[in-house]
Design a protein around this motif. Structure first.
Motif, PDB file in Angstrom:
ATOM      1  N   ILE A 155       1.168  -1.291  -0.092  1.00  0.00           N
ATOM      2  CA  ILE A 155       0.352  -0.229   0.389  1.00  0.00           C
ATOM      3  C   ILE A 155       1.271   1.804  -0.047  1.00  0.00           C
ATOM      4  CG2 ILE A 155      -1.840   0.936   1.058  1.00  0.00           C
ATOM      5  CD1 ILE A 155      -2.714  -1.365   2.517  1.00  0.00           C
ATOM      6  N   GLY A 156       1.138   2.448  -0.986  1.00  0.00           N
ATOM      7  CA  GLY A 156       1.615   3.671  -0.910  1.00  0.00           C
ATOM      8  C   GLY A 156       2.327   3.505  -1.990  1.00  0.00           C
ATOM      9  N   SER A 157       2.797   4.469  -1.693  1.00  0.00           N
ATOM     10  CA  SER A 157       4.025   4.354  -3.127  1.00  0.00           C
ATOM     11  C   SER A 157       5.440   4.046  -2.639  1.00  0.00           C
ATOM     12  CB  SER A 157       4.464   5.335  -3.511  1.00  0.00           C
ATOM     13  OG  SER A 157       4.595   6.963  -3.072  1.00  0.00           O
ATOM     14  N   GLU A 158       6.121   4.137  -3.978  1.00  0.00           N
ATOM     15  CA  GLU A 158       8.072   3.984  -3.224  1.00  0.00           C
ATOM     16  C   GLU A 158       8.904   5.322  -2.735  1.00  0.00           C
ATOM     17  OE1 GLU A 158      12.248   1.888  -4.702  1.00  0.00           O
ATOM     18  OE2 GLU A 158      10.083   2.467  -5.599  1.00  0.00           O
ATOM     19  N   ILE A 159       8.151   6.328  -3.092  1.00  0.00           N
ATOM     20  CA  ILE A 159       8.886   7.602  -2.307  1.00  0.00           C
ATOM     21  C   ILE A 159       8.194   7.802  -0.952  1.00  0.00           C
ATOM     22  CG2 ILE A 159       7.042   8.721  -3.898  1.00  0.00           C
ATOM     23  CD1 ILE A 159      10.137   9.701  -3.678  1.00  0.00           C
ATOM     24  N   THR A 160       6.908   7.501  -0.932  1.00  0.00           N
ATOM     25  CA  THR A 160       6.180   7.775   0.526  1.00  0.00           C
ATOM     26  C   THR A 160       7.358   6.842   1.521  1.00  0.00           C
ATOM     27  OG1 THR A 160       4.454   8.059  -0.506  1.00  0.00           O
ATOM     28  CG2 THR A 160       4.502   7.896   2.364  1.00  0.00           C
ATOM     29  N   TYR A 161       7.136   5.677   1.323  1.00  0.00           N
ATOM     30  CA  TYR A 161       8.387   5.564   2.185  1.00  0.00           C
ATOM     31  C   TYR A 161       9.404   5.498   2.064  1.00  0.00           C
ATOM     32  CZ  TYR A 161      11.034   1.328   3.362  1.00  0.00           C
ATOM     33  OH  TYR A 161      12.653   0.602   3.740  1.00  0.00           O
ATOM     34  N   LEU A 162      10.514   6.343   1.126  1.00  0.00           N
ATOM     35  CA  LEU A 162      11.364   6.459   1.528  1.00  0.00           C
ATOM     36  C   LEU A 162      11.697   8.266   2.142  1.00  0.00           C
ATOM     37  CD1 LEU A 162      12.569   5.833  -2.117  1.00  0.00           C
ATOM     38  CD2 LEU A 162      14.091   4.762   0.292  1.00  0.00           C
ATOM     39  N   GLN A 163      10.973   8.630   1.585  1.00  0.00           N
ATOM     40  CA  GLN A 163      10.926  10.078   2.377  1.00  0.00           C
ATOM     41  C   GLN A 163      10.391   9.709   4.525  1.00  0.00           C
ATOM     42  OE1 GLN A 163       7.194  12.170   1.014  1.00  0.00           O
ATOM     43  NE2 GLN A 163       8.713  13.019  -1.256  1.00  0.00           N
ATOM     44  N   THR A 164       9.646   8.771   4.359  1.00  0.00           N
ATOM     45  CA  THR A 164       9.181   8.728   5.736  1.00  0.00           C
ATOM     46  C   THR A 164      10.502   8.134   6.696  1.00  0.00           C
ATOM     47  OG1 THR A 164       8.948   6.284   6.091  1.00  0.00           O
ATOM     48  CG2 THR A 164       6.546   7.886   5.963  1.00  0.00           C
ATOM     49  N   LYS A 165      11.398   7.239   5.559  1.00  0.00           N
ATOM     50  CA  LYS A 165      12.427   6.844   5.500  1.00  0.00           C
ATOM     51  C   LYS A 165      13.896   7.809   6.168  1.00  0.00           C
ATOM     52  CE  LYS A 165      16.855   3.930   4.322  1.00  0.00           C
ATOM     53  NZ  LYS A 165      17.157   2.893   3.408  1.00  0.00           N
ATOM     54  N   TYR A 166      14.002   8.923   5.559  1.00  0.00           N
ATOM     55  CA  TYR A 166      14.638   9.782   5.457  1.00  0.00           C
ATOM     56  C   TYR A 166      14.789  10.188   6.428  1.00  0.00           C
ATOM     57  CZ  TYR A 166      17.111   7.534   1.336  1.00  0.00           C
ATOM     58  OH  TYR A 166      17.236   6.513   0.466  1.00  0.00           O
ATOM     59  N   GLN A 167      13.197  11.432   6.375  1.00  0.00           N
ATOM     60  CA  GLN A 167      12.914  11.466   7.756  1.00  0.00           C
ATOM     61  C   GLN A 167      13.206  11.440   9.278  1.00  0.00           C
ATOM     62  OE1 GLN A 167       8.763  12.329   7.051  1.00  0.00           O
ATOM     63  NE2 GLN A 167       9.365  14.093   5.210  1.00  0.00           N
ATOM     64  N   ALA A 168      13.210   9.816   9.596  1.00  0.00           N
ATOM     65  CA  ALA A 168      13.925   9.300  10.432  1.00  0.00           C
ATOM     66  C   ALA A 168      14.952   9.601  10.645  1.00  0.00           C
ATOM     67  CB  ALA A 168      13.062   7.768  10.269  1.00  0.00           C
ATOM     68  N   GLU A 169      15.706   9.633   9.705  1.00  0.00           N
ATOM     69  CA  GLU A 169      16.948   9.563   9.963  1.00  0.00           C
ATOM     70  C   GLU A 169      17.752  11.025   9.990  1.00  0.00           C
ATOM     71  OE1 GLU A 169      19.033   7.777   6.535  1.00  0.00           O
ATOM     72  OE2 GLU A 169      18.470   5.832   7.056  1.00  0.00           O
ATOM     73  N   ILE A 170      17.195  11.830   9.795  1.00  0.00           N
ATOM     74  CA  ILE A 170      17.345  13.440   9.489  1.00  0.00           C
ATOM     75  C   ILE A 170      17.303  13.707  11.195  1.00  0.00           C
ATOM     76  CG2 ILE A 170      16.801  15.519   9.270  1.00  0.00           C
ATOM     77  CD1 ILE A 170      16.053  14.761   6.275  1.00  0.00           C
ATOM     78  N   ALA A 171      15.903  13.104  11.973  1.00  0.00           N
ATOM     79  CA  ALA A 171      15.022  14.019  13.021  1.00  0.00           C
ATOM     80  C   ALA A 171      16.759  12.818  14.534  1.00  0.00           C
ATOM     81  CB  ALA A 171      13.902  13.011  13.469  1.00  0.00           C
ATOM     82  N   ALA A 172      16.853  11.469  13.769  1.00  0.00           N
ATOM     83  CA  ALA A 172      18.016  11.433  14.709  1.00  0.00           C
ATOM     84  C   ALA A 172      19.265  12.121  14.919  1.00  0.00           C
ATOM     85  CB  ALA A 172      17.840   9.257  14.020  1.00  0.00           C
ATOM     86  N   ALA A 173      19.957  12.508  13.393  1.00  0.00           N
ATOM     87  CA  ALA A 173      20.876  12.569  13.525  1.00  0.00           C
ATOM     88  C   ALA A 173      20.432  14.538  13.963  1.00  0.00           C
ATOM     89  CB  ALA A 173      21.408  12.861  12.150  1.00  0.00           C
ATOM     90  N   ARG A 174      19.659  14.864  14.330  1.00  0.00           N
ATOM     91  CA  ARG A 174      19.317  15.994  14.992  1.00  0.00           C
ATOM     92  C   ARG A 174      19.809  16.036  16.206  1.00  0.00           C
ATOM     93  NH1 ARG A 174      15.297  19.542  16.609  1.00  0.00           N
ATOM     94  NH2 ARG A 174      15.690  21.580  16.251  1.00  0.00           N
ATOM     95  N   LEU A 175      18.840  14.562  16.612  1.00  0.00           N
ATOM     96  CA  LEU A 175      18.905  14.430  18.246  1.00  0.00           C
ATOM     97  C   LEU A 175      20.560  13.913  18.645  1.00  0.00           C
ATOM     98  CD1 LEU A 175      17.692  14.118  21.204  1.00  0.00           C
ATOM     99  CD2 LEU A 175      16.887  11.632  19.484  1.00  0.00           C
ATOM    100  N   ARG A 176      20.996  13.559  17.906  1.00  0.00           N
ATOM    101  CA  ARG A 176      22.576  12.737  18.480  1.00  0.00           C
ATOM    102  C   ARG A 176      23.249  14.498  18.619  1.00  0.00           C
ATOM    103  NH1 ARG A 176      21.422   8.663  14.619  1.00  0.00           N
ATOM    104  NH2 ARG A 176      22.547   9.582  12.962  1.00  0.00           N
ATOM    105  N   THR A 177      22.617  15.288  17.504  1.00  0.00           N
ATOM    106  CA  THR A 177      23.869  16.553  17.214  1.00  0.00           C
ATOM    107  C   THR A 177      23.621  17.828  18.596  1.00  0.00           C
ATOM    108  OG1 THR A 177      23.572  16.980  14.971  1.00  0.00           O
ATOM    109  CG2 THR A 177      24.316  18.795  16.160  1.00  0.00           C
ATOM    110  N   LEU A 178      22.133  17.722  19.437  1.00  0.00           N
ATOM    111  CA  LEU A 178      22.285  18.127  20.423  1.00  0.00           C
ATOM    112  C   LEU A 178      21.704  17.987  21.432  1.00  0.00           C
ATOM    113  CD1 LEU A 178      18.258  19.272  19.013  1.00  0.00           C
ATOM    114  CD2 LEU A 178      20.109  21.059  19.229  1.00  0.00           C
ATOM    115  N   GLU A 179      22.344  16.300  22.163  1.00  0.00           N
ATOM    116  CA  GLU A 179      22.286  15.696  23.043  1.00  0.00           C
ATOM    117  C   GLU A 179      24.138  15.640  23.189  1.00  0.00           C
ATOM    118  OE1 GLU A 179      19.503  11.859  23.010  1.00  0.00           O
ATOM    119  OE2 GLU A 179      21.560  11.827  21.949  1.00  0.00           O
TER     120      GLU A 179
END
Length: 379
Positions: free
Chosen positions: A144-168
């Motif tokens: 269900i859905g499209s591959e591009i939507t899947y990839l967008q959520t994947k990279y957004q999760a990685e960006i959010a995790a990287a920002r958290l590590r920077t602030l920590e």
């Protein structure tokens, strides 16, 4: 009878005879005094001066030749700890002079703002991670859905995790820690002051190990190498001697002082050696196992070089004989004689300054042949 002419009877002739005899005796007595005086002078010149001396036999002994230089103590590690984040210093966790461990907190910066940012970033990262996981299941399991939507959520999760590590990481840097074990020696700011990144906050010095920085004259370059042993003393610690090792030898010579730098690593467990103290350094240059070593005071300088006095015997009578010598290394009151003396020669020690070549001497004390180590230094 003629009264104008004196009468010379028997009495007058007798008186004249007595006067003449006395005059003759007086003349003879004056000649005798001159001869005696001459005899006394001859006897005084015939007296021979005899000098009392002490004698030591010439033997072979060990001799260590040192290079002697002056150096200055530096801490093995001397670190200025700087701030890595902006903010107000809230407190110092240790007092000046206290020993600290590597990684121990020295001071803290107000972290309220960064703490809030970390909390926000953590929530965003969790949300992005959950969104990505749901999209992954929809895409991979149910198609269900499209591959591009899947990839967008994947990279957004990685960006959010990287920002958290920077602030920590930034939050962690609000705790200013010591990078080495040592002594908290100085602080450059007080609690309540504002700091910015790279601003000096504290100084930590490690002096369980210290290093002696010294300059060695270039003529000794062939004799100094890394790993060589060195003895170190301090004028303010007269009863202590320290052993160290050369840890660094400079590869170039200073064009002004004509010296090259060395560093000597020294254990300092009692912390009695302080940075900036002046050190007297002796580096082993060479070791002689069989050398003729004599007291420096017996060596006399003359126009042609140096000489010492030895004992010679002639017909059972002792005389001082001047012996020309060539000298080697020396230190304090000992000097190596490279040429001029042989083992078994009887060297005049005490009294050597009072005799001349071929002086009559009387030996009042003669030492025994005892070998032993000796040491020397050259600068």
């Amino acid at each position: 009878m003629n009264m104008d002419r004196p009468y010379r009877g028997p009495v007058t002739l007798a008186l004249l005879a007595v006067i003449g005899f006395a005059s003759a005796c007086s003349s003879a007595q004056g000649d005798s005094d001159e001869v005696v005086a001459g005899d006394d002078t001859s006897s005084a010149e015939a007296v021979t001066r005899i000098v009392n001396v002490e004698v030591e036999p010439v033997v072979l002994a060990g001799f260590t030749d040192y290079i002697r230089v002056t150096g200055e103590v530096e801490a093995f590690s001397d670190v200025t700890v700087s701030a890595e984040e902006s903010g107000v210093i809230t407190r110092f966790a240790v007092e000046k002079g206290e020993r600290v461990r590597s990684g121990q907190i020295l001071a803290s910066i107000d972290d309220a703002v960064l703490g809030a940012q970390v909390a926000e970033a953590r929530a965003s990262a969790q949300l992005a991670a959950e969104q990505h996981e749901r999209q992954r299941r929809l895409w991979e399991e149910e198609q269900i859905g499209s591959e591009i939507t899947y990839l967008q959520t994947k990279y957004q999760a990685e960006i959010a995790a990287a920002r958290l590590r920077t602030l920590e990481a930034r939050l962690a840097r609000t705790a200013i820690r010591s990078p080495i074990a040592g002594v908290f020696d100085e602080k450059y700011v007080e609690a309540g002051e504002m700091v910015v990144p790279s601003a000096p906050v504290a100084r930590v010095v490690a002096i369980d190990l210290v290093k002696i920085i010294a300059g060695v004259p270039e003529r000794f370059a062939p004799f100094v190498s890394r790993g060589a042993a060195a003895q170190v003393t301090f004028d303010i610690l007269p009863d202590r001697e320290f052993s160290g090792t050369i840890g660094f030898v400079g590869s170039s010579v200073n064009d002004r002082s004509r010296t090259f730098p060395i560093e000597i690593v020294l254990d300092n467990p009692e912390v009695v050696v302080k940075p900036q103290m002046v050190a007297n350094v002796q580096i082993v240059r060479s070791t002689l196992s069989d050398a003729v070593v004599v007291p420096q005071e017996v060596v006399i300088r003359n126009e042609g070089g140096y000489h010492v006095y030895v004992v010679v015997e002639r017909d059972g009578v002792s005389f001082a004989e001047a012996r020309a010598v060539s000298l080697g290394s020396s230190y304090d009151d000992r000097v190596v004689v490279e040429q001029g003396l042989e083992v078994g020669d009887r060297l005049i020690t005490l009294g050597s300054q009072l005799v001349d070549d071929q002086s009559r001497i009387r030996i009042v004390r003669e030492g025994v042949q005892v070998t032993g180590p000796a040491g020397g230094a050259e600068r």
